[in-house]
Design a protein around this motif. Structure first.
Motif, PDB file in Angstrom:
ATOM      1  N   ILE A 109       0.905  -1.158  -0.114  1.00  0.00           N
ATOM      2  CA  ILE A 109       0.108  -0.084  -0.125  1.00  0.00           C
ATOM      3  C   ILE A 109       0.947   1.287   0.192  1.00  0.00           C
ATOM      4  N   SER A 126      -7.006  -4.723  -8.052  1.00  0.00           N
ATOM      5  CA  SER A 126      -7.406  -6.061  -7.320  1.00  0.00           C
ATOM      6  C   SER A 126      -8.156  -6.800  -8.312  1.00  0.00           C
ATOM      7  N   SER A 130      -8.207 -10.463  -9.767  1.00  0.00           N
ATOM      8  CA  SER A 130      -9.175 -11.377  -9.534  1.00  0.00           C
ATOM      9  C   SER A 130      -9.809 -12.212 -10.556  1.00  0.00           C
ATOM     10  N   LEU A 144      -7.417 -17.916  -2.577  1.00  0.00           N
ATOM     11  CA  LEU A 144      -6.298 -17.077  -2.482  1.00  0.00           C
ATOM     12  C   LEU A 144      -6.091 -16.569  -1.115  1.00  0.00           C
ATOM     13  N   PHE A 148      -1.303  -7.697   2.957  1.00  0.00           N
ATOM     14  CA  PHE A 148      -1.164  -6.073   2.706  1.00  0.00           C
ATOM     15  C   PHE A 148      -0.140  -5.582   3.555  1.00  0.00           C
ATOM     16  N   LEU A 173     -14.952  -9.021  -0.838  1.00  0.00           N
ATOM     17  CA  LEU A 173     -14.342  -9.941   0.003  1.00  0.00           C
ATOM     18  C   LEU A 173     -15.232 -11.016   0.712  1.00  0.00           C
ATOM     19  N   PHE A 177     -17.810 -11.859  -5.183  1.00  0.00           N
ATOM     20  CA  PHE A 177     -16.648 -12.073  -6.653  1.00  0.00           C
ATOM     21  C   PHE A 177     -16.401 -13.703  -6.101  1.00  0.00           C
ATOM     22  N   VAL A 181     -11.835 -16.667  -0.359  1.00  0.00           N
ATOM     23  CA  VAL A 181     -10.750 -15.663   0.257  1.00  0.00           C
ATOM     24  C   VAL A 181     -10.320 -16.563   1.528  1.00  0.00           C
ATOM     25  N   PHE A 193      -4.168   3.054  11.291  1.00  0.00           N
ATOM     26  CA  PHE A 193      -4.755   2.208  10.481  1.00  0.00           C
ATOM     27  C   PHE A 193      -6.298   1.574  10.983  1.00  0.00           C
TER      28      PHE A 193
END
Ligand SMILES: Cc1c(C)c2c(c(C)c1O)CC[C@@](C)(CCC[C@H](C)CCC[C@H](C)CCCC(C)C)O2
Length: 293
Positions: A109, A126, A130, A144, A148, A173, A177, A181, A193
């Motif tokens: 990042i 991403s 993907s 996958l 990060f 997530l 999709f 994950v 963060f």
């Protein structure tokens, strides 16, 4: 050729075929565009949900909705348009899978300068990766894991991640999709963060939450509990190829897929495989629907 398949673990073809019949039938009832779905396309959704037809259908509908509601990301899948970002060695897919066959993705990042690139462009990277890895049989089955690296996370980054984007992130997530994950690993995450993570977290299902690991600055000691040193780059405590090289290699991979990604982005459903000709199940479901009035 008993029970084995190119590019994947042995998988019984019969359950997959039954799943395809079931999913095709259900999709025809729910979506007018479903008549053209290819087996290849439907297989991604079935494998992502371990061949459960109703769960696969939900995922397929969510994927269609996500694409519709996020055109700024889904309609713009062009590696060359974000080449400047890719060239900062922001992202890589490791050449080797982990011990369970999962693909391993790295996002750095801190390499993203928020003055140069907007969050939706960063997001599109991403989505491109993907789409590409979700075409692999092994990845469809083993999913996958993403690392990060949040070294360099700044206020400028945080300001770009608004609630609407946070929701789009948690949707892909969790259930929008066709990829399993299997792990999210945060390394070098700074204290500030936390507020951003607190914004994303509530939208995530428990299953995904449990797969998020915060490693902090001492990640070299704990990342190795999850990944073998032979596949990780030295920058992440491993003995594999260096991060810069793997980033360059994946950038080239993306650039080679420019046309393909363009086709996915502009296609109404995202299914760019060749549709089945005169599929008997379509005709049968249509006949049933007619007779039901
Ligand atoms: C299918 C799929 C997509 C599309 C995907 C990811 C994963 C694992 C997927 O399976 C992870 C990354 C994400 C959600 C895009 C993120 C883009 C933003 C702009 C990056 C900002 C940095 C984040 C604040 C860092 C923390 C993220 C974790 C809490 C996920 O896109």
């Amino acid at each position: 050729m008993s029970g084995s398949q190119p590019g994947g673990n042995p998988e019984d073809l019969e359950p997959l075929c039954l799943g395809l019949l079931g999913l095709r039938r259900r999709a025809l009832q729910e979506l007018s565009s479903a008549r053209t779905f290819s087996d290849q396309f439907l297989t991604k959704f079935l494998r992502a949900r371990d061949l459960d037809v109703e769960l696969s259908l939900k995922l397929l509908l969510n994927y269609q909705r996500w694409r519709r509601e996020s055109p700024e990301i889904s309609r713009c899948l062009s590696p060359s348009s974000v080449l400047g970002l890719l060239n900062t060695t922001y992202h890589a897919v490791l050449p080797q899978r982990d011990h369970s066959g999962s693909r391993v993705l790295i996002y750095r990042i801190g390499q993203w300068d928020p003055k140069d690139w907007l969050a939706f462009q960063v997001f599109s990277v991403s989505l491109m990766t993907s789409e590409i890895i979700s075409m692999e049989t092994e990845t469809q089955m083993q999913g996958l894991k993403a690392i990060f690296d949040l070294q360099g996370w700044s206020l400028g980054h945080a300001l770009q991640v608004n609630p609407s984007l946070a929701r789009k992130m948690s949707s892909v997530l969790s259930d929008s999709f066709p990829l399993k994950v299997r792990g999210i690993h945060l390394v070098n995450e700074p204290m500030f963060f936390r507020p951003v993570f607190a914004m994303i977290r509530p939208f995530l299902p428990d299953k995904i939450r449990q797969r998020i690991h915060m490693h902090g600055a001492a990640f070299q000691e704990t990342l190795s509990d999850f990944f073998s040193a032979s596949i990780l780059p030295p920058e992440y405590g491993g003995e594999g190829p260096g991060i810069e090289g793997v980033c360059q290699d994946w950038t080239n991979e993306l650039l080679q897929s420019e046309t393909l990604l363009q086709q996915i982005a502009t296609h109404p459903t995202g299914d760019i495989a060749i549709p089945p000709e005169d599929c008997w199940i379509s005709e049968r479901v249509e006949a049933e629907q007619l007779s039901e009035g």
